[in-house]
Design a protein around this motif. Structure first.
Motif, PDB file in Angstrom:
ATOM      1  N   GLU A 220     -34.527  75.132 -10.170  1.00 37.94           N
ATOM      2  CA  GLU A 220     -34.501  74.482  -8.851  1.00 37.94           C
ATOM      3  C   GLU A 220     -33.396  73.426  -8.787  1.00 37.94           C
ATOM      4  N   PHE A 221     -33.241  72.687  -9.880  1.00 35.34           N
ATOM      5  CA  PHE A 221     -32.220  71.642  -9.927  1.00 35.34           C
ATOM      6  C   PHE A 221     -30.827  72.260  -9.780  1.00 35.34           C
ATOM      7  N   VAL A 222     -30.586  73.327 -10.520  1.00 36.83           N
ATOM      8  CA  VAL A 222     -29.283  74.011 -10.468  1.00 36.83           C
ATOM      9  C   VAL A 222     -29.003  74.520  -9.053  1.00 36.83           C
ATOM     10  N   LYS A 223     -30.032  75.033  -8.370  1.00 36.99           N
ATOM     11  CA  LYS A 223     -29.853  75.484  -6.987  1.00 36.99           C
ATOM     12  C   LYS A 223     -29.435  74.308  -6.093  1.00 36.99           C
ATOM     13  N   LYS A 224     -30.031  73.153  -6.310  1.00 37.53           N
ATOM     14  CA  LYS A 224     -29.672  71.961  -5.527  1.00 37.53           C
ATOM     15  C   LYS A 224     -28.228  71.530  -5.812  1.00 37.53           C
ATOM     16  N   ILE A 225     -27.792  71.697  -7.042  1.00 35.28           N
ATOM     17  CA  ILE A 225     -26.387  71.396  -7.376  1.00 35.28           C
ATOM     18  C   ILE A 225     -25.478  72.357  -6.608  1.00 35.28           C
ATOM     19  N   GLU A 226     -25.818  73.641  -6.652  1.00 34.20           N
ATOM     20  CA  GLU A 226     -25.000  74.666  -5.999  1.00 34.20           C
ATOM     21  C   GLU A 226     -24.914  74.463  -4.488  1.00 34.20           C
ATOM     22  N   THR A 227     -25.990  73.978  -3.878  1.00 29.01           N
ATOM     23  CA  THR A 227     -25.999  73.761  -2.426  1.00 29.01           C
ATOM     24  C   THR A 227     -25.551  72.344  -2.058  1.00 29.01           C
ATOM     25  N   LYS A 228     -25.056  71.610  -3.069  1.00 24.85           N
ATOM     26  CA  LYS A 228     -24.521  70.255  -2.876  1.00 24.85           C
ATOM     27  C   LYS A 228     -25.535  69.297  -2.240  1.00 24.85           C
ATOM     28  N   ASP A 229     -26.791  69.411  -2.703  1.00 25.79           N
ATOM     29  CA  ASP A 229     -27.856  68.539  -2.201  1.00 25.79           C
ATOM     30  C   ASP A 229     -27.814  67.141  -2.821  1.00 25.79           C
ATOM     31  N   PHE A 230     -27.123  66.977  -3.939  1.00 27.99           N
ATOM     32  CA  PHE A 230     -27.111  65.701  -4.646  1.00 27.99           C
ATOM     33  C   PHE A 230     -25.868  64.874  -4.324  1.00 27.99           C
ATOM     34  N   VAL A 231     -26.047  63.556  -4.214  1.00 27.41           N
ATOM     35  CA  VAL A 231     -24.889  62.659  -4.123  1.00 27.41           C
ATOM     36  C   VAL A 231     -24.430  62.271  -5.526  1.00 27.41           C
ATOM     37  N   GLU A 232     -25.317  62.417  -6.487  1.00 27.33           N
ATOM     38  CA  GLU A 232     -24.955  62.234  -7.888  1.00 27.33           C
ATOM     39  C   GLU A 232     -26.029  62.884  -8.741  1.00 27.33           C
ATOM     40  N   TYR A 233     -25.617  63.356  -9.912  1.00 29.97           N
ATOM     41  CA  TYR A 233     -26.575  63.882 -10.885  1.00 29.97           C
ATOM     42  C   TYR A 233     -25.955  63.787 -12.266  1.00 29.97           C
ATOM     43  N   ARG A 234     -26.825  63.754 -13.258  1.00 31.53           N
ATOM     44  CA  ARG A 234     -26.372  63.655 -14.650  1.00 31.53           C
ATOM     45  C   ARG A 234     -27.373  64.303 -15.567  1.00 31.53           C
ATOM     46  N   GLU A 235     -26.875  64.660 -16.742  1.00 25.04           N
ATOM     47  CA  GLU A 235     -27.768  65.107 -17.804  1.00 25.04           C
ATOM     48  C   GLU A 235     -27.918  63.958 -18.782  1.00 25.04           C
ATOM     49  N   ILE A 236     -29.149  63.608 -19.082  1.00 25.38           N
ATOM     50  CA  ILE A 236     -29.440  62.536 -20.032  1.00 25.38           C
ATOM     51  C   ILE A 236     -30.498  63.064 -20.995  1.00 25.38           C
ATOM     52  N   ASN A 237     -30.165  63.060 -22.274  1.00 27.53           N
ATOM     53  CA  ASN A 237     -31.085  63.533 -23.323  1.00 27.53           C
ATOM     54  C   ASN A 237     -31.639  64.934 -23.032  1.00 27.53           C
ATOM     55  N   GLY A 238     -30.783  65.807 -22.517  1.00 24.09           N
ATOM     56  CA  GLY A 238     -31.174  67.193 -22.291  1.00 24.09           C
ATOM     57  C   GLY A 238     -31.907  67.455 -20.989  1.00 24.09           C
ATOM     58  N   HIS A 239     -32.116  66.418 -20.186  1.00 23.35           N
ATOM     59  CA  HIS A 239     -32.804  66.574 -18.902  1.00 23.35           C
ATOM     60  C   HIS A 239     -31.866  66.169 -17.771  1.00 23.35           C
ATOM     61  N   LEU A 240     -32.023  66.812 -16.625  1.00 24.70           N
ATOM     62  CA  LEU A 240     -31.192  66.519 -15.465  1.00 24.70           C
ATOM     63  C   LEU A 240     -31.883  65.508 -14.551  1.00 24.70           C
ATOM     64  N   TYR A 241     -31.090  64.601 -13.991  1.00 29.57           N
ATOM     65  CA  TYR A 241     -31.567  63.587 -13.045  1.00 29.57           C
ATOM     66  C   TYR A 241     -30.590  63.551 -11.881  1.00 29.57           C
ATOM     67  N   GLY A 242     -31.096  63.399 -10.659  1.00 26.50           N
ATOM     68  CA  GLY A 242     -30.191  63.358  -9.531  1.00 26.50           C
ATOM     69  C   GLY A 242     -30.758  62.643  -8.318  1.00 26.50           C
ATOM     70  N   THR A 243     -29.826  62.215  -7.458  1.00 26.54           N
ATOM     71  CA  THR A 243     -30.152  61.562  -6.192  1.00 26.54           C
ATOM     72  C   THR A 243     -29.848  62.538  -5.070  1.00 26.54           C
TER      73      THR A 243
ATOM     74  N   LYS B 284     -29.533  63.886  -1.188  1.00 22.80           N
ATOM     75  CA  LYS B 284     -29.160  63.385   0.145  1.00 22.80           C
ATOM     76  C   LYS B 284     -30.374  63.295   1.064  1.00 22.80           C
ATOM     77  N   LYS B 285     -31.271  64.283   0.977  1.00 25.31           N
ATOM     78  CA  LYS B 285     -32.459  64.303   1.838  1.00 25.31           C
ATOM     79  C   LYS B 285     -33.340  63.076   1.592  1.00 25.31           C
ATOM     80  N   GLU B 286     -33.422  62.640   0.362  1.00 25.35           N
ATOM     81  CA  GLU B 286     -34.222  61.453   0.030  1.00 25.35           C
ATOM     82  C   GLU B 286     -33.623  60.209   0.679  1.00 25.35           C
TER      83      GLU B 286
END
Length: 177
Positions: free
Chosen positions: A59-82, A84-86
């Motif tokens: 689901e996260f990768v789909k959000k990256i592909e649809t440019k839903d995030f204003v920023e995202y990062r991988e930290i310790n093997g897990h993805l985190y992102g902000t 736009k809808k939020e």
């Protein structure tokens, strides 16, 4: 967006959460902290949509592909992102979104063209920061990683024109104002 998001940045242990708690009390109803999306497992005390939006990696990768995030990062093997809808949800409720992130996250937000008020929070001293990080960490290895990361964050902020707003968190009531 009607109101520019407030992007709060600073190293671990600088007092960002304490600062935000006091800001929310003093300026009740004006700000709201955004909830991040993550792929990491839920901890026992966490609730979905309160602490994080817990989603699968797919689901996260789909959000990256649809440019839903204003920023995202991988930290310790897990993805985190902000998402736009939020930010829009908070803005539509008449509040100013607060994005708490690391320096690289702030730089990534700026690259998207999202206008925001960027604030970097410095510790009152490096010794105080070392002490606060030391109180949170159980292993020497983790302590070293956090200190190295704090140094990197401060150096990035010092060498960036992005942070036109800077704050030394030495006296809480003064910092809140």
């Amino acid at each position: 967006m009607k109101e520019k998001p407030f992007i709060l940045v600073g190293p671990s242990g600088v007092g960002k959460n304490t600062l935000l708690e006091e800001v929310f009390k003093k300026y009740e109803g004006i700000f709201e902290k955004k909830v991040s999306y993550t792929t990491r497992p839920t901890k026992k005390f966490e609730k979905n949509a309160a602490n994080y939006y817990f989603i699968s990696k797919e689901e996260f990768v789909k959000k990256i592909e649809t440019k839903d995030f204003v920023e995202y990062r991988e930290i310790n093997g897990h993805l985190y992102g902000t998402c736009k809808k939020e930010l829009m949800r908070i803005n539509d409720a008449g509040r100013i979104p607060i994005i708490e992130c690391d320096t690289q996250g702030a730089i990534n937000i700026n690259k998207t063209g999202l206008e925001g008020n960027f604030l970097f929070v410095y510790p009152q001293s490096f010794e105080q920061l070392r002490k606060r990080i030391g109180n949170r960490i159980e292993t020497e290895e983790e302590f070293k990683k956090r200190i190295e990361l704090a140094i990197t964050e401060i150096e990035l902020a010092n060498n960036s024109v992005l942070f036109t707003n800077r704050l030394v968190n030495d006296k809480l009531d003064k910092a809140v104002d």
